[in-house]
Design a protein around this motif. Structure first.
Motif, short mmCIF file in Angstrom:
data_model
loop_
_atom_site.label_atom_id
_atom_site.label_comp_id
_atom_site.label_asym_id
_atom_site.label_seq_id
_atom_site.Cartn_x
_atom_site.Cartn_y
_atom_site.Cartn_z
N TYR A 111 -44.84 32.02 -29.68
CA TYR A 111 -44.68 30.57 -29.81
C TYR A 111 -45.27 29.86 -28.59
O TYR A 111 -44.75 28.85 -28.12
CB TYR A 111 -43.20 30.21 -29.96
CG TYR A 111 -42.72 30.30 -31.39
CD1 TYR A 111 -43.42 29.70 -32.41
CD2 TYR A 111 -41.55 30.98 -31.70
CE1 TYR A 111 -42.99 29.78 -33.72
CE2 TYR A 111 -41.10 31.07 -33.00
CZ TYR A 111 -41.83 30.46 -34.01
OH TYR A 111 -41.39 30.53 -35.30
N TRP A 171 -37.18 24.31 -31.63
CA TRP A 171 -37.09 25.73 -31.97
C TRP A 171 -38.12 26.55 -31.20
O TRP A 171 -37.85 27.68 -30.77
CB TRP A 171 -37.28 25.93 -33.47
CG TRP A 171 -37.27 27.37 -33.88
CD1 TRP A 171 -38.26 28.04 -34.52
CD2 TRP A 171 -36.22 28.31 -33.65
NE1 TRP A 171 -37.89 29.35 -34.72
CE2 TRP A 171 -36.65 29.54 -34.19
CE3 TRP A 171 -34.97 28.24 -33.04
CZ2 TRP A 171 -35.87 30.69 -34.14
CZ3 TRP A 171 -34.18 29.38 -32.98
CH2 TRP A 171 -34.62 30.58 -33.53
N LEU A 205 -31.10 23.61 -38.00
CA LEU A 205 -31.44 22.65 -36.95
C LEU A 205 -31.46 21.22 -37.49
O LEU A 205 -31.10 20.27 -36.79
CB LEU A 205 -32.80 23.01 -36.35
CG LEU A 205 -32.84 24.31 -35.53
CD1 LEU A 205 -34.27 24.61 -35.10
CD2 LEU A 205 -31.92 24.22 -34.32
N ILE A 215 -33.25 28.77 -40.58
CA ILE A 215 -33.03 28.33 -39.19
C ILE A 215 -33.41 26.87 -39.04
O ILE A 215 -32.67 26.08 -38.43
CB ILE A 215 -33.86 29.21 -38.22
CG1 ILE A 215 -33.32 30.64 -38.22
CG2 ILE A 215 -33.82 28.63 -36.81
CD1 ILE A 215 -34.18 31.62 -37.46
N ILE A 216 -34.55 26.49 -39.61
CA ILE A 216 -34.97 25.09 -39.56
C ILE A 216 -33.96 24.19 -40.27
O ILE A 216 -33.64 23.10 -39.79
CB ILE A 216 -36.37 24.94 -40.18
CG1 ILE A 216 -37.41 25.69 -39.34
CG2 ILE A 216 -36.76 23.46 -40.31
CD1 ILE A 216 -38.77 25.78 -39.98
N ASP A 266 -40.98 34.59 -35.65
CA ASP A 266 -39.54 34.84 -35.68
C ASP A 266 -39.26 36.31 -35.95
O ASP A 266 -38.34 36.90 -35.36
CB ASP A 266 -38.87 33.99 -36.76
CG ASP A 266 -38.83 32.52 -36.39
OD1 ASP A 266 -38.90 32.20 -35.19
OD2 ASP A 266 -38.76 31.68 -37.30
N LEU A 280 -38.78 21.22 -34.78
CA LEU A 280 -39.61 22.43 -34.75
C LEU A 280 -40.05 22.75 -33.33
O LEU A 280 -40.16 23.91 -32.95
CB LEU A 280 -40.82 22.27 -35.66
CG LEU A 280 -40.51 22.13 -37.14
CD1 LEU A 280 -41.79 21.97 -37.94
CD2 LEU A 280 -39.72 23.32 -37.65
N THR A 288 -36.66 32.04 -41.60
CA THR A 288 -37.21 31.01 -40.70
C THR A 288 -36.85 29.62 -41.19
O THR A 288 -36.47 28.74 -40.41
CB THR A 288 -38.74 31.15 -40.59
OG1 THR A 288 -39.06 32.34 -39.89
CG2 THR A 288 -39.35 29.96 -39.86
N SER A 294 -37.01 29.52 -28.85
CA SER A 294 -37.60 30.83 -29.13
C SER A 294 -38.27 31.41 -27.90
O SER A 294 -38.19 32.62 -27.64
CB SER A 294 -38.61 30.73 -30.27
OG SER A 294 -37.98 30.34 -31.46
#
Length: 258
Positions: free
Chosen positions: A123, A84, A70, A66-67, A134, A81, A63, A88
């Protein structure tokens, strides 16, 4: 035909709207503490520091990877965030829509179930920002692959599904273990001819995972920080000196800041 096309575009519209609603509710219900922690871990990784080896992290790292990605694309802004969360929810709606065909045949009912699921999904904003989300979405992806017709007739496809099921450990250990055991059981009961290829893919993924941390010189730290300490924090009454979940997060923050 025209009605079907119209409903499809209405469905797309409401999926986007429900995803935007999720972001709006996130501002009200998701603690900034969770968001800032996730963002700062992603930022630390983006600056070249390795989880477990260079700083304490009581979670799986994907996770935060992924951040970090980004952050590379959009810069150092905590708003990524929410980007995302939006992405998501779109992915989640696609996966739910594909899975709904195994429950109902009516297309309009599938549209409704998908939109409803997006509004209350992992989410949705009604739940806390969670590392489980995730892993849950990744599990839905695997379930889509597992139920696919390709899985019934393609040995290589079975190998890929096995590989990805163990890879889920990079998102969340307990979710991955449940997923692996569930798929193992389903294969033994219903698709025994695919079991060997699945096992080979799963084993290869596990070996690569261990090798990844071994060559980073962080294999011991990985198990200690993301397996041992979190499991100890959930064993109530056995270890009086155990660290709680909040203690682990606080310790991680101190590690990042030091």
């Amino acid at each position: 035909m025209i009605i079907h096309t119209t409903n499809k575009y209405i469905f797309y519209f409401f999926v986007i709207i429900s995803s935007l609603i999720s972001i709006e509710t996130s501002f009200k219900y998701i603690a900034i503490y969770d968001l800032s922690f996730s963002f700062n871990v992603g930022l630390f990784i983006n600056e070249g520091f390795a989880p477990y080896k260079d700083f304490f992290l009581p979670y799986s790292e994907m996770t935060f990877r992924i951040i970090s990605f980004l952050i590379s694309l959009f810069g150092k802004n905590i708003a990524i965030l929410y980007i995302w969360i939006f992405i998501s929810n779109i992915i989640f709606s696609i996966l739910i829509f594909n899975l709904s065909k195994y429950i109902v045949d009516n297309l309009n009912t599938r549209y409704f179930l998908t939109i409803l699921s997006t509004l209350v999904g992992p989410y949705s904003g009604w739940a806390q920002f969670s590392y489980d989300a995730d892993a849950f979405i990744f599990s839905l992806l695997l379930l889509n692959l597992f139920l696919s017709e390709k899985y019934l007739y393609n040995d290589k496809y079975s190998f890929i599904v096995g590989f990805l099921s163990t890879f889920c450990l990079m998102f969340k250990q307990n979710v991955a273990i449940f997923l692996i055991i569930s798929l193992y059981s389903c294969l033994l009961l219903f698709r025994r001819n695919m079991f060997l290829n699945y096992i080979l893919g799963s084993a290869l993924s596990g070996i690569l995972l261990l090798g990844y941390y071994f060559f980073q010189n962080s294999l011991y730290e990985y198990f200690l920080q993301s397996w041992f300490f979190p499991s100890q924090s959930r064993i109530k009454g056995i270890n009086p000196l155990r660290l709680s979940d909040n203690n682990l997060v606080d310790f991680s923050i101190i590690s990042i800041c030091s």
